[in-house]
Design a protein around this motif. Structure first.
Motif, PDB file in Angstrom:
ATOM      1  N   SER A 169      -2.563   7.040 -16.012  1.00 12.96           N
ATOM      2  CA  SER A 169      -3.496   7.920 -15.280  1.00 12.96           C
ATOM      3  C   SER A 169      -3.007   9.363 -15.253  1.00 12.96           C
ATOM      4  O   SER A 169      -3.825  10.297 -15.266  1.00 12.96           O
ATOM      5  CB  SER A 169      -3.675   7.410 -13.850  1.00 12.96           C
ATOM      6  OG  SER A 169      -4.218   6.108 -13.852  1.00 12.96           O
ATOM      7  N   GLU A 190       0.834  -1.212   0.000  1.00 12.88           N
ATOM      8  CA  GLU A 190       0.000   0.000   0.000  1.00 12.88           C
ATOM      9  C   GLU A 190       0.863   1.254   0.000  1.00 12.88           C
ATOM     10  O   GLU A 190       0.560   2.233  -0.685  1.00 12.88           O
ATOM     11  CB  GLU A 190      -0.910  -0.015   1.226  1.00 12.88           C
ATOM     12  CG  GLU A 190      -1.905  -1.173   1.243  1.00 12.88           C
ATOM     13  CD  GLU A 190      -2.748  -1.175   2.498  1.00 12.88           C
ATOM     14  OE1 GLU A 190      -3.606  -0.282   2.638  1.00 12.88           O
ATOM     15  OE2 GLU A 190      -2.525  -2.056   3.352  1.00 12.88           O
ATOM     16  N   HIS A 243       1.942   6.720  -6.993  1.00 16.96           N
ATOM     17  CA  HIS A 243       0.903   7.646  -7.465  1.00 16.96           C
ATOM     18  C   HIS A 243       1.293   9.100  -7.177  1.00 16.96           C
ATOM     19  O   HIS A 243       1.160   9.972  -8.054  1.00 16.96           O
ATOM     20  CB  HIS A 243      -0.433   7.309  -6.782  1.00 16.96           C
ATOM     21  CG  HIS A 243      -1.167   6.167  -7.413  1.00 16.96           C
ATOM     22  ND1 HIS A 243      -2.063   6.318  -8.435  1.00 16.96           N
ATOM     23  CD2 HIS A 243      -1.094   4.830  -7.181  1.00 16.96           C
ATOM     24  CE1 HIS A 243      -2.545   5.144  -8.791  1.00 16.96           C
ATOM     25  NE2 HIS A 243      -1.966   4.210  -8.045  1.00 16.96           N
ATOM     26  N   ASP A 294       2.406   1.771  -3.465  1.00 25.14           N
ATOM     27  CA  ASP A 294       1.389   2.291  -4.383  1.00 25.14           C
ATOM     28  C   ASP A 294       1.177   3.788  -4.176  1.00 25.14           C
ATOM     29  O   ASP A 294       1.084   4.569  -5.137  1.00 25.14           O
ATOM     30  CB  ASP A 294       0.062   1.558  -4.178  1.00 25.14           C
ATOM     31  CG  ASP A 294      -0.049   0.328  -5.057  1.00 25.14           C
ATOM     32  OD1 ASP A 294       0.761   0.199  -5.989  1.00 25.14           O
ATOM     33  OD2 ASP A 294      -0.923  -0.525  -4.799  1.00 25.14           O
ATOM     34  N   ASN A 353       0.410  -8.509 -10.319  1.00 21.49           N
ATOM     35  CA  ASN A 353      -0.123  -7.426 -11.147  1.00 21.49           C
ATOM     36  C   ASN A 353       0.770  -6.185 -11.125  1.00 21.49           C
ATOM     37  O   ASN A 353       0.303  -5.083 -11.390  1.00 21.49           O
ATOM     38  CB  ASN A 353      -1.529  -7.067 -10.667  1.00 21.49           C
ATOM     39  CG  ASN A 353      -1.543  -6.616  -9.210  1.00 21.49           C
ATOM     40  OD1 ASN A 353      -0.551  -6.780  -8.502  1.00 21.49           O
ATOM     41  ND2 ASN A 353      -2.654  -6.061  -8.758  1.00 21.49           N
ATOM     42  N   PHE A 354       2.074  -6.359 -10.818  1.00 29.06           N
ATOM     43  CA  PHE A 354       2.970  -5.202 -10.707  1.00 29.06           C
ATOM     44  C   PHE A 354       3.060  -4.434 -12.027  1.00 29.06           C
ATOM     45  O   PHE A 354       2.965  -3.209 -12.057  1.00 29.06           O
ATOM     46  CB  PHE A 354       4.363  -5.665 -10.264  1.00 29.06           C
ATOM     47  CG  PHE A 354       5.401  -4.574 -10.306  1.00 29.06           C
ATOM     48  CD1 PHE A 354       5.371  -3.544  -9.388  1.00 29.06           C
ATOM     49  CD2 PHE A 354       6.379  -4.554 -11.295  1.00 29.06           C
ATOM     50  CE1 PHE A 354       6.313  -2.528  -9.425  1.00 29.06           C
ATOM     51  CE2 PHE A 354       7.313  -3.541 -11.340  1.00 29.06           C
ATOM     52  CZ  PHE A 354       7.287  -2.525 -10.402  1.00 29.06           C
ATOM     53  N   HIS A 383       6.571  -5.736  -3.754  1.00 26.32           N
ATOM     54  CA  HIS A 383       5.844  -5.022  -4.796  1.00 26.32           C
ATOM     55  C   HIS A 383       6.223  -5.555  -6.169  1.00 26.32           C
ATOM     56  O   HIS A 383       5.369  -5.777  -7.038  1.00 26.32           O
ATOM     57  CB  HIS A 383       6.156  -3.529  -4.686  1.00 26.32           C
ATOM     58  CG  HIS A 383       5.117  -2.676  -5.355  1.00 26.32           C
ATOM     59  ND1 HIS A 383       5.199  -1.319  -5.431  1.00 26.32           N
ATOM     60  CD2 HIS A 383       3.952  -3.008  -5.968  1.00 26.32           C
ATOM     61  CE1 HIS A 383       4.154  -0.845  -6.082  1.00 26.32           C
ATOM     62  NE2 HIS A 383       3.365  -1.857  -6.402  1.00 26.32           N
ATOM     63  N   ASN A 415      -0.704   1.287 -15.457  1.00 20.27           N
ATOM     64  CA  ASN A 415      -1.963   2.004 -15.228  1.00 20.27           C
ATOM     65  C   ASN A 415      -1.722   3.351 -14.551  1.00 20.27           C
ATOM     66  O   ASN A 415      -2.372   4.343 -14.881  1.00 20.27           O
ATOM     67  CB  ASN A 415      -2.882   1.137 -14.364  1.00 20.27           C
ATOM     68  CG  ASN A 415      -4.251   1.752 -14.201  1.00 20.27           C
ATOM     69  OD1 ASN A 415      -4.932   2.037 -15.172  1.00 20.27           O
ATOM     70  ND2 ASN A 415      -4.662   1.950 -12.956  1.00 20.27           N
ATOM     71  N   THR A 416      -0.760   3.382 -13.597  1.00 20.68           N
ATOM     72  CA  THR A 416      -0.451   4.647 -12.906  1.00 20.68           C
ATOM     73  C   THR A 416       0.133   5.665 -13.883  1.00 20.68           C
ATOM     74  O   THR A 416      -0.225   6.862 -13.851  1.00 20.68           O
ATOM     75  CB  THR A 416       0.537   4.393 -11.765  1.00 20.68           C
ATOM     76  OG1 THR A 416       0.014   3.376 -10.906  1.00 20.68           O
ATOM     77  CG2 THR A 416       0.758   5.656 -10.945  1.00 20.68           C
ATOM     78  N   TYR A 443       0.974  -4.330 -14.523  1.00 19.63           N
ATOM     79  CA  TYR A 443      -0.285  -3.650 -14.812  1.00 19.63           C
ATOM     80  C   TYR A 443      -0.431  -2.390 -13.962  1.00 19.63           C
ATOM     81  O   TYR A 443      -0.852  -1.341 -14.452  1.00 19.63           O
ATOM     82  CB  TYR A 443      -1.457  -4.597 -14.552  1.00 19.63           C
ATOM     83  CG  TYR A 443      -2.796  -3.904 -14.527  1.00 19.63           C
ATOM     84  CD1 TYR A 443      -3.436  -3.517 -15.704  1.00 19.63           C
ATOM     85  CD2 TYR A 443      -3.422  -3.609 -13.309  1.00 19.63           C
ATOM     86  CE1 TYR A 443      -4.656  -2.861 -15.676  1.00 19.63           C
ATOM     87  CE2 TYR A 443      -4.635  -2.962 -13.272  1.00 19.63           C
ATOM     88  CZ  TYR A 443      -5.251  -2.585 -14.470  1.00 19.63           C
ATOM     89  OH  TYR A 443      -6.454  -1.925 -14.433  1.00 19.63           O
ATOM     90  N   ARG A 444      -0.068  -2.486 -12.692  1.00 20.62           N
ATOM     91  CA  ARG A 444      -0.244  -1.337 -11.782  1.00 20.62           C
ATOM     92  C   ARG A 444       0.642  -0.168 -12.180  1.00 20.62           C
ATOM     93  O   ARG A 444       0.210   0.988 -12.167  1.00 20.62           O
ATOM     94  CB  ARG A 444       0.049  -1.787 -10.344  1.00 20.62           C
ATOM     95  CG  ARG A 444      -1.037  -2.696  -9.793  1.00 20.62           C
ATOM     96  CD  ARG A 444      -0.581  -3.548  -8.648  1.00 20.62           C
ATOM     97  NE  ARG A 444      -0.474  -2.818  -7.406  1.00 20.62           N
ATOM     98  CZ  ARG A 444      -0.157  -3.369  -6.252  1.00 20.62           C
ATOM     99  NH1 ARG A 444       0.092  -4.669  -6.218  1.00 20.62           N
ATOM    100  NH2 ARG A 444      -0.081  -2.656  -5.160  1.00 20.62           N
ATOM    101  N   ILE A 445       1.916  -0.451 -12.546  1.00 25.86           N
ATOM    102  CA  ILE A 445       2.814   0.655 -12.905  1.00 25.86           C
ATOM    103  C   ILE A 445       2.394   1.271 -14.239  1.00 25.86           C
ATOM    104  O   ILE A 445       2.456   2.493 -14.433  1.00 25.86           O
ATOM    105  CB  ILE A 445       4.279   0.155 -12.931  1.00 25.86           C
ATOM    106  CG1 ILE A 445       5.222   1.357 -12.904  1.00 25.86           C
ATOM    107  CG2 ILE A 445       4.575  -0.730 -14.135  1.00 25.86           C
ATOM    108  CD1 ILE A 445       6.655   0.961 -12.664  1.00 25.86           C
TER     109      ILE A 445
END
Length: 882
Positions: free
Chosen positions: A742, A692, A699, A695, A731-732, A726, A738-739, A734-736
């Motif tokens: 964004s 968390e 962001h 993340d 889904n690392f 992390h 997607n960020t 995908y998360r990076i």
């Protein structure tokens, strides 16, 4: 609270006058009313009662009695007949006292206790109350009757003319009872004969049923009083439950419920037990027990009727007669129950109806059992006939067999001679088998010893395991207490041992553990215990301690032995350990707390930089509690957004220009102020909250840097530290991605930093994940380079762009020759792999000049910039932009 007498149905239409009028039209008067008064204290005499107006009116036919006090009955008689001699008679024998008071010439005369009045010339039994009344024609006389009883059922008053009362051929209900009981005894003898011949339990149940019925009749008639037995208030009800009990057993056996209806059979057995319970409750005069018995009996007989109908349809022999008997018996029993409870008058007709019904029922049952006897006897005879026939046939067969056996014996005799020789051979074989079995038993004992050793020892090192350690520690404490000596418990944990397993493999790790075991064995005394609890955790129980200095000496000796390198194949390893020590009896007096405190001290040794030993102190427990509180605060920090980001610029020392920034996490703790990651990041990794936090950092920083670029500012590359948890998350990628999408953040603006030590864990998985990151266009840097176990072959396979020299190598240059050599090697290695190099922790001009001379182009440190907030960095970027 004493019960009220005569709980009966009062006649609603009784007039205010209760007078018996005697006429010449009848010789018997059995329907009249009495006036009644209840003396609960039994203290009033006839003169007192004479003055009291008796207002309660009751019928002469009543059945329910009372249990204490005295009843006064007032009877008014007017004689309009020509007769003058009468008899007042009571039909039941259950009064304990019953006296008749007659007033003559203002004087009361008493006929004392009618129970003892002997009227030899009458045909009825002598123990029923009876009194002679002399009333002249046209005369009216008032009588008072004083009665005491302990019975719940007492009967009715009747008035006869003297001629009618002493009529020789008049048969009383009591005579009927005696005749009835005699017939039943004959049936019992017949049933006993059947039981002896057939030996079937159904006849025993029937005999018990009739015997209990005879007892019931004896109590109902009062015949038992002839033998001097006292009355029993609830005797009739108790014996009635016993009668029903044996009827249940008899019916279940006759209807063959066990084979035809097993579930109903179980219900019948339960009901039998319930009826016995009712007998016990009624005998103890339990409230409402009689009512409950009557209700349950009604329900059971309804069920019995249904079951009998079903047995009839199933073709049971005798079921028709049983059903007829039951249909006759149920109204008779219902009439008796209503009479007992005062719902019907206790008249002769009711009593005769009950006797006739029950007699017919028993006759039918006897007929049924006669048929049953014939059926069972026929089966018995057929069975005997078959056995006799088989016996005759077997006799001839046996004669033939005897001859055959004789021949066989001669043959067997010869065979035995042969077998004797074989047995000699077998004896030798058995001797060998016994020897082999003995050897096998010895082998089993040996295997048992081995299994016992395996159950209590570690399979890798051969040291005692946790189970044996607990036993030894308990014994050691007991011994120390007895001898009044000390005991020390060492908790030893190998530092960073997991990295050896992850980088060199578990085979190398296991060989290291064996070497460590040998080292520790050589450091302890013979009486001490060395054990392996789990993984890289060892314990030493040091007994017979007189001086505490001996404990410190052992701690130093272990650390000194670990200072020497360990050689495993081509690998040279330096292993250190963290040691926690707890003492008995100073720290604790039980094994559980000693182990816990030694473990706590070991963790303090790790927090103190590892490679040392720590004695347990009470404040360590407080520290452990603080760690728990810190975990709670860390959760709150995430929820309350207490984290902030500081940025430290990275500089090109050739041009002194800003080329990038590293995002540094800080915690603005509500009470402890600003905390660096060193205070909490390991706790976050341990609890999993690092995901968390990572993340949030990703962001926050991407959003800020993207804004600077869109505002025309140039912060350079953003360096982000990524934890292994992390990076290893499924889904690392995908998360990076997607960020970045964004916030419109470009991949070339980002550089991920991974520490060298973490990178060596799960190397193949990390390589694959980093290749996916590199394909996105993101740079990768190895942080704290030089502090881990990186191999050249692994570095060549990693898709990295830059090495970051750890600040521990920078802070002592140019004075420290060893650090200079390491830095020269790292720069040369980077150049050979075509990688960029950045040095962190640069604080002096001497460090800058040395790095310039070695062609290290990029630096980061306090010499140029301290970590700063986003607003402070924005001011610098705006100045550079101008």
């Amino acid at each position: 609270m004493f019960r009220k007498i005569f709980v009966v149905l009062l006649l609603s239409a009784v007039t205010s006058y209760a007078t018996v009028t005697l006429t010449d039209e009848t010789d018997k008067y059995d329907h009249f009313t009495l006036r009644y008064f209840y003396d609960e204290s039994s203290t009033l005499g006839i003169h007192d009662i004479e003055k009291i107006e008796c207002t309660k009116v009751i019928p002469n036919q009543f059945s329910q009695g009372y249990y204490s006090g005295t009843a006064w009955l007032k009877l008014n008689v007017t004689n309009h007949s020509d007769s003058k001699d009468y008899v007042l008679y009571f039909t039941e024998p259950f009064w304990s006292t019953l006296d008749l008071y007659t007033k003559m010439n203002d004087t009361w005369t008493i006929q004392k206790n009618g129970l003892k009045v002997s009227l030899q010339e009458r045909s009825i039994q002598n123990y029923n109350p009876a009194y002679k009344l002399h009333i002249l024609p046209g005369e009216s006389v008032t009588y008072y009757i004083k009665g005491q009883t302990l019975s719940g059922h007492i009967g009715e008053f009747m008035i006869f003319t003297e001629d009618e009362f002493f009529r020789p051929n008049r048969i009383d209900i009591t005579d009927i009872y005696i005749i009835y009981a005699s017939i039943l005894f004959i049936i019992i003898l017949f049933s006993m004969y059947n039981l002896i011949v057939i030996k079937n339990r159904i006849f025993a149940y029937y005999i018990a049923y009739i015997l209990s019925f005879i007892v019931f009749i004896a109590m109902k008639s009062g015949f038992y009083l002839e033998f001097g037995f006292p009355g029993w208030s609830q005797g009739l009800h108790v014996v009635g439950t016993i009668v029903v009990f044996f009827l249940v057993l008899f019916s279940g056996r006759f209807l063959e419920l066990k084979t035809r209806m097993p579930m109903i059979d179980k219900l019948f057995r339960l009901s039998a037990a319930i009826f016995l319970l009712f007998a016990l409750l009624i005998s103890q005069d339990t409230p409402f027990a009689c009512l409950a018995f009557n209700i349950y009996s009604s329900l059971f007989f309804t069920l019995l009727l249904v079951v009998a109908v079903k047995a009839l349809y199933q073709g049971l022999i005798g079921a028709r007669y049983y059903l007829i008997a039951l249909i006759i018996y149920m109204p008779a029993m219902g009439m008796m129950t209503l009479t007992f409870n005062g719902l019907l008058d206790n008249t002769d007709i009711n009593r005769y109806a009950f006797l006739v019904g029950s007699f017919i029922e028993i006759i039918f049952f006897t007929i049924i059992l006669t048929n049953k006897y014939r059926e069972l006897n026929l089966k018995k005879l057929q069975k005997q006939k078959i056995l006799l026939k088989a016996k005759k046939s077997n006799q001839k067969f046996l004669e033939t067999k005897i001859q055959q056996k004789t021949n066989d014996l001669l043959s067997i005799n010869q065979q035995l001679l042969k077998k004797t020789q074989e047995l000699e051979i077998t004896k030798e074989q058995l001797t060998r088998d016994i020897q082999e079995r003995t050897e096998a038993e010895k082998e089993i004992e040996k295997q048992k010893d081995i299994l016992h050793h395996q159950a209590n020892h570690d399979s890798l090192t051969g040291l005692p395991n946790r189970a044996l350690f607990n036993i030894r520690l308990k014994q050691g404490i007991k011994k120390a207490k007895k001898q009044e000596k000390g005991l020390a418990l060492f908790f030893i944990d190998l530092d960073k041992f997991k990295e050896i397993n992850d980088s060199l493999g578990h085979d190398v790790g296991d060989r290291v553990l064996k070497i460590i075991t040998a080292i520790l064995k050589s450091s302890i005394r013979k009486e001490d215990t060395l054990a392996r609890l789990a993984g890289d955790e060892f314990t030493i129980i040091m007994e017979d301690i007189t001086y505490s200095e001996d404990v410190s000496k052992l701690g130093h000796a272990i650390l000194n032995m670990f200072a020497k390198p360990i050689h495993v194949d081509e690998h040279v390893l330096y292993i250190t350990s963290s040691i926690g020590i707890s003492l008995y009896p100073q720290d604790a007096n039980n094994e559980k707390d000693l182990l816990k405190y030694a473990d706590t001290a070991m963790y303090r040794a790790k927090e103190s930089g590892r490679n040392n030993f720590q004695f347990y102190r009470p404040e360590m427990t407080k520290h452990a509690l603080e760690q728990m509180q810190m975990k709670t605060s860390l959760r709150q920090a995430i929820d309350n957004e207490e984290f902030i980001i500081h940025y430290q610029p990275q500089v090109d020392i050739a041009t002194d220009t800003l080329v990038g920034i590293e995002a540094l996490l800080r915690w603005q703790h509500p009470s402890k102020g600003l905390l660096t990651p060193k205070k909490f990041i390991s706790l976050a990794e341990e609890t999993g909250m690092i995901l968390e936090i990572d993340d949030w950092v990703m962001h926050t920083t991407m959003k800020q840097v993207s804004k600077w670029y869109h505002d025309g500012l140039d912060p350079g590359k953003l360096a982000l530290n990524i934890s292994m948890r992390h990076l290893e998350a499924p889904n690392f990628i995908y998360r990076i991605q997607n960020t970045m999408d964004s916030y419109g953040f470009k991949p070339e603006w980002l550089e991920l930093e991974i520490t060298e030590g973490h990178m060596m864990k799960n190397a193949m998985e990390i390589i694959n994940k980093l290749k996916q990151v590199s394909k996105l266009g993101i740079n990768i840097s190895i942080d704290d380079f030089g502090t881990g176990y990186s191999s050249l072959s692994l570095l060549k396979r990693l898709p990295i762009n830059r090495l970051k020299i750890d600040k521990s190598f920078i802070e002592d240059i140019p004075e420290d020759e060893e650090d200079l050599t390491i830095i020269n090697s790292i720069i040369a290695l980077a150049k050979s792999l075509n990688l960029k190099v950045i040095a962190e922790g640069v604080e002096t001009i001497e460090q800058i000049n040395f790095l310039k001379s070695k062609k290290c182009k990029y630096v980061q440190g306090h010499y140029y910039f301290y970590p700063m907030s986003a607003d402070e960095l924005q001011e610098i970027l705006l100045t550079n932009n101008e």
